[in-house]
Motif scaffolding. Structure first.
Motif, mmCIF file in Angstrom:
data_model
loop_
_atom_site.group_PDB
_atom_site.id
_atom_site.type_symbol
_atom_site.label_atom_id
_atom_site.label_comp_id
_atom_site.label_asym_id
_atom_site.label_seq_id
_atom_site.Cartn_x
_atom_site.Cartn_y
_atom_site.Cartn_z
ATOM 1 N N ASP A 1 0.869 -1.229 0.152
ATOM 2 C CA ASP A 1 -0.015 -0.032 -0.065
ATOM 3 C C ASP A 1 0.936 1.174 0.049
ATOM 4 O O ASP A 1 1.484 1.579 0.891
ATOM 5 C CB ASP A 1 -0.933 -0.140 1.068
ATOM 6 N N HIS B 1 -4.117 4.410 0.483
ATOM 7 C CA HIS B 1 -4.656 3.811 1.802
ATOM 8 C C HIS B 1 -5.998 3.820 1.654
ATOM 9 O O HIS B 1 -6.869 2.612 1.852
ATOM 10 C CB HIS B 1 -4.644 4.678 2.975
ATOM 11 N N ASP B 2 -6.825 4.782 1.224
ATOM 12 C CA ASP B 2 -8.242 4.650 1.034
ATOM 13 C C ASP B 2 -8.776 3.687 -0.073
ATOM 14 O O ASP B 2 -9.771 3.243 0.104
ATOM 15 C CB ASP B 2 -8.768 6.015 0.705
ATOM 16 N N ALA B 3 -7.916 3.637 -1.068
ATOM 17 C CA ALA B 3 -8.100 2.708 -2.307
ATOM 18 C C ALA B 3 -8.309 1.175 -1.762
ATOM 19 O O ALA B 3 -9.093 0.427 -2.312
ATOM 20 C CB ALA B 3 -7.512 3.074 -3.485
ATOM 21 N N VAL C 1 -8.329 0.048 1.152
ATOM 22 C CA VAL C 1 -9.428 -0.364 2.009
ATOM 23 C C VAL C 1 -10.748 -0.432 1.470
ATOM 24 O O VAL C 1 -11.464 -1.291 1.573
ATOM 25 C CB VAL C 1 -9.554 0.721 3.178
ATOM 26 N N GLU C 2 -11.051 0.403 0.259
ATOM 27 C CA GLU C 2 -12.224 0.239 -0.424
ATOM 28 C C GLU C 2 -12.378 -1.036 -0.935
ATOM 29 O O GLU C 2 -13.679 -1.495 -1.173
ATOM 30 C CB GLU C 2 -12.336 1.456 -1.275
ATOM 31 N N ASP D 1 -12.922 -3.902 1.445
ATOM 32 C CA ASP D 1 -14.041 -3.674 2.134
ATOM 33 C C ASP D 1 -15.448 -4.238 1.065
ATOM 34 O O ASP D 1 -16.070 -5.080 1.299
ATOM 35 C CB ASP D 1 -14.514 -2.492 2.540
ATOM 36 N N GLY E 1 0.822 3.833 7.438
ATOM 37 C CA GLY E 1 -0.368 4.880 7.546
ATOM 38 C C GLY E 1 0.044 5.295 8.929
ATOM 39 O O GLY E 1 0.849 4.978 9.791
ATOM 40 N N ASP F 1 -4.680 6.814 12.320
ATOM 41 C CA ASP F 1 -6.299 6.741 11.953
ATOM 42 C C ASP F 1 -6.234 5.228 11.176
ATOM 43 O O ASP F 1 -7.227 4.625 11.295
ATOM 44 C CB ASP F 1 -6.665 7.866 10.914
ATOM 45 N N LEU F 2 -5.154 5.002 10.153
ATOM 46 C CA LEU F 2 -5.372 3.951 9.550
ATOM 47 C C LEU F 2 -5.210 2.570 10.548
ATOM 48 O O LEU F 2 -5.400 1.489 10.272
ATOM 49 C CB LEU F 2 -4.224 3.684 8.552
ATOM 50 N N LEU G 1 -8.472 1.806 11.980
ATOM 51 C CA LEU G 1 -9.307 1.075 10.985
ATOM 52 C C LEU G 1 -8.747 -0.307 10.813
ATOM 53 O O LEU G 1 -9.627 -1.296 10.677
ATOM 54 C CB LEU G 1 -9.101 1.889 9.659
#
Length: 302
Positions: free
Chosen positions: A168, A172-174, A176-177, A180, A195, A198-199, A202
């Protein structure tokens, strides 16, 4: 690929860089594992080590075993072959996310993914990785190929009941998306966790593992140390990502599995705990994720 196959680092470092390996650190009292390394990549100049020397040095300082990680079909085949005959090695196999757009353009991505699927069935291949998303080197044009390749690696990991090793970088956001949306494997590891807290929170909520490399020792890595403090102890592992990310005080020199004690002791200091207690926890977690190292190696045809 033969035992002698070695890839060069090729990262553009200048000629003044010190390519000698650091000295052996003080041995750990409680042994631990390096859960992510690349022993096929030479980074020691004229003194480059082969995998046997890497493992012998690691054993001498309390590093019981390693996960040797592939980044394309050739290095994945090499990793699986070494693990099949070396009891200190387990293998992870995958196509690195930066490989996906190139292979797609060549019309080879499906074929190479099928090769990873084949390797995943071998008994000492215990993870699919490193896979994931890397938006640092790959631009918008290559992102669809990366996402599709990532999804296929997740499918392979789940079909073979293997751990998933996540790469990663700037994504990060992509990452996790995707995890999920398609469903993460039961054992998902963020390799070289990059990260912040916050990461880490999560990942903790989802039960994803966080593996810390030599970067956690760097002076400018306060965010990583904050993430380490947030991460539940039972979700923490340690790695080298050798030959990269050599821990302080040898940053910039070649990394190797035998340098794990430096990173582990730095992590213990950050956490305010005893290094042996942390090593015991990490060793237990690593065995939970990948299984036992000490099973009898299985000979496979080369």
């Amino acid at each position: 690929m033969t035992d002698a196959h070695i890839r060069t680092r090729g990262d553009g470092d200048g000629p003044a860089r010190d390519l000698t390996y650091p000295p052996l650190p003080e041995a750990l009292v409680v042994p631990v594992y390096d859960n992510h390394t690349h022993m096929e990549i030479a980074d020691g100049g004229d003194g480059a080590l082969d995998y046997r020397e890497h493992l012998d040095r690691a054993s001498s300082v309390g590093v019981r075993g390693v996960v040797q990680v592939g980044t394309d079909l050739a290095t994945s085949e090499w990793s699986a072959a070494i693990a099949a005959r070396e009891p200190r090695v387990l293998a992870a196999v995958a196509l690195h996310p930066n490989e996906a757009p190139v292979l797609q353009e060549q019309g080879l991505l499906d074929e190479h993914l099928a090769g990873i699927d084949r390797l995943a069935a071998l008994p000492r291949v215990r993870a699919i990785g490193e896979t994931g998303l890397d938006f640092f080197r790959t631009g918008e044009d290559g992102r669809d190929a990366q996402v599709w390749s990532f999804e296929e690696h997740i499918r392979i990991a789940k079909e073979h009941d293997l751990a998933l090793t996540i790469h990663d970088r700037d994504a990060h956001d992509a990452v996790v998306e995707v995890l999920d949306r398609v469903g993460a494997p039961e054992k998902t590891v963020f390799h070289c966790f990059s990260g912040g807290p916050d990461l880490a929170r999560l990942c903790a909520e989802r039960g994803w593992y966080m593996s810390f490399a030599g970067t956690v020792t760097f002076k400018n890595a306060a965010g990583l140390r904050e993430a380490l403090l947030v991460a539940p102890r039972h979700l923490i592992m340690v790695e080298t990502d050798a030959p990269y990310l050599t821990p302080t005080p040898f940053r910039g020199r070649p990394n190797a599995p035998y340098l794990i004690p430096l990173t582990l002791r730095s992590m213990a200091e950050t956490l305010g705990t005893d290094a042996s207690m942390l090593a015991a926890q990490i060793a237990s977690t690593t065995e939970l994720v990948y299984g036992a190292w000490d099973a009898e190696p299985v000979t496979v045809e080369q």
